[in-house]
Design a protein around this motif. Structure first.
Motif, short mmCIF file in Angstrom:
data_model
loop_
_atom_site.label_atom_id
_atom_site.label_comp_id
_atom_site.label_asym_id
_atom_site.label_seq_id
_atom_site.Cartn_x
_atom_site.Cartn_y
_atom_site.Cartn_z
N ARG A 1 -5.18 13.52 -0.92
CA ARG A 1 -5.75 12.39 -0.18
C ARG A 1 -4.73 11.26 -0.07
NH1 ARG A 1 -6.45 7.13 -1.26
NH2 ARG A 1 -8.52 7.00 -0.34
N HIS B 1 -8.98 2.72 9.79
CA HIS B 1 -8.98 1.45 9.06
C HIS B 1 -10.18 0.59 9.39
CE1 HIS B 1 -4.29 1.46 8.45
NE2 HIS B 1 -4.91 2.22 7.58
N ASP C 1 0.83 -1.21 0.00
CA ASP C 1 0.00 0.00 0.00
C ASP C 1 0.87 1.26 0.00
OD1 ASP C 1 -2.76 1.19 0.20
OD2 ASP C 1 -1.84 2.10 1.95
N ARG D 1 -2.88 9.74 3.75
CA ARG D 1 -2.73 8.36 4.27
C ARG D 1 -1.32 8.17 4.83
NH1 ARG D 1 -7.52 9.79 2.51
NH2 ARG D 1 -9.00 8.07 2.58
N LYS E 1 1.00 4.17 -2.88
CA LYS E 1 0.77 5.60 -2.61
C LYS E 1 1.97 6.43 -3.12
CE LYS E 1 -2.97 5.16 0.27
NZ LYS E 1 -3.48 3.93 -0.35
C1 1PW Z 1 7.22 -1.05 11.49
C2 1PW Z 1 7.32 0.17 10.66
C3 1PW Z 1 6.02 0.64 10.10
C4 1PW Z 1 6.16 1.88 9.27
C5 1PW Z 1 5.24 2.10 8.14
C6 1PW Z 1 3.83 2.37 8.45
C7 1PW Z 1 2.99 2.24 7.24
C8 1PW Z 1 1.54 2.11 7.58
C9 1PW Z 1 0.67 1.74 6.43
C10 1PW Z 1 -0.53 0.93 6.84
C11 1PW Z 1 -1.20 0.31 5.65
C12 1PW Z 1 -2.15 -0.80 5.99
C13 1PW Z 1 -2.79 -1.44 4.78
C14 1PW Z 1 -3.44 -0.49 3.85
C15 1PW Z 1 -4.48 0.23 4.15
C16 1PW Z 1 -5.10 1.24 3.24
O1 1PW Z 1 -6.44 0.90 3.06
C17 1PW Z 1 -4.98 2.59 3.93
N1 1PW Z 1 -3.63 3.06 3.80
C18 1PW Z 1 -2.97 3.65 4.83
C19 1PW Z 1 -1.54 4.05 4.59
O2 1PW Z 1 -3.46 3.86 5.90
C20 1PW Z 1 -5.94 3.61 3.39
O3 1PW Z 1 -5.67 3.88 2.05
P1 1PW Z 1 -6.91 3.93 1.02
O4 1PW Z 1 -7.53 2.56 1.02
O5 1PW Z 1 -7.86 4.98 1.55
O6 1PW Z 1 -6.30 4.30 -0.30
#
Ligand code: 1PW
Length: 212
Positions: A106, A148, A53, A110, A57
């Motif tokens: 947007r 989420h 993801d 995220r 992005k």
């Molecule tokens: C251990 C180190 C961690 C550091 C990186 C943190 C990254 C966090 C990203 C979390 C993603 C979880 C899976 C994806 C979810 C998407 O649905 C969500 N994306 C995020 C970044 O929150 C929402 O994106 P969307 O679906 O509205 O395009």
């Protein structure tokens, strides 16, 4: 840049993203995140959906920055101004990315929310407030999780449990032995915090914190 994660590289990129007048340059912001993707990748396949993801992005932002309107994407501030003026914030038909309903604002929102999670998590690790799995879950529940759906929250919960204990985690940061890595972490957290706060104020000022 090597394929191996380096905490120092990530700090340098985020620090370089900040201009003297507290603008945030998108290229360096993206570079900082590219570094973080290396950490996610080194954490194993359970983190694959998270890494995917983030990569997705980042590629949206890179295509906007490299597109015909790329000059407007020099900084977060110029991006916000351009997308607001052009009616692109809510998505619409974005002629630049060619993607319907996907704005730079947007997309970056995220990553911005995720940066808060990272800041809380790494802060907890640097102060030795618990084990990485516990601190990562706690930081997540205090930040990103509220944005989420259940299915992602449970997959994330499973992934966090696979995080290594403190010392092996500190070694993965590639910033020396654990005591040194803690020092580098201590320097990283305020930089992430500053980037987060400037972005938060920018988005809040323009009422962009809840973009769908
Ligand atoms: C251990 C180190 C961690 C550091 C990186 C943190 C990254 C966090 C990203 C979390 C993603 C979880 C899976 C994806 C979810 C998407 O649905 C969500 N994306 C995020 C970044 O929150 C929402 O994106 P969307 O679906 O509205 O395009």
């Amino acid at each position: 840049m090597s394929e191996e994660f380096s905490l120092q590289e990530v700090i340098d990129s985020f620090r370089l993203s900040l201009s003297d007048s507290k603008e945030i340059f998108l290229d360096q912001y993206v570079e900082g995140w590219r570094g973080l993707v290396k950490l996610l990748n080194s954490l194993g396949s359970v983190f694959g959906f998270i890494s995917k993801d983030v990569v997705n992005k980042l590629s949206i932002l890179v295509s906007l920055r490299g597109g015909p309107e790329g000059a407007h994407y020099l900084s977060l501030q110029s991006m916000v101004q351009y997308e607001l003026q052009s009616g692109l914030v809510e998505g619409g038909d974005n002629p630049v990315s060619g993607t319907r309903g996907v704005s730079g604002c947007r997309t970056l929102l995220r990553l911005h929310r995720a940066l808060r999670w990272l800041q809380l998590f790494l802060g907890g690790v640097s102060r030795d407030e618990g084990t990485p799995p516990t601190l990562c879950s706690l930081a997540y529940s205090q930040s990103l999780s509220q944005h989420h759906p259940w299915v992602i929250r449970s997959a994330a919960g499973l992934a966090f449990r696979m995080l290594p204990p403190r010392d092996p985690f500190l070694r993965m940061l590639n910033a020396g032995e654990p005591p040194q890595a803690v020092e580098v972490l201590g320097g990283a957290v305020p930089v992430l915090g500053e980037v987060y706060t400037i972005t938060e104020e920018l988005y809040s000022k323009h009422d962009l914190l809840n973009l769908p």
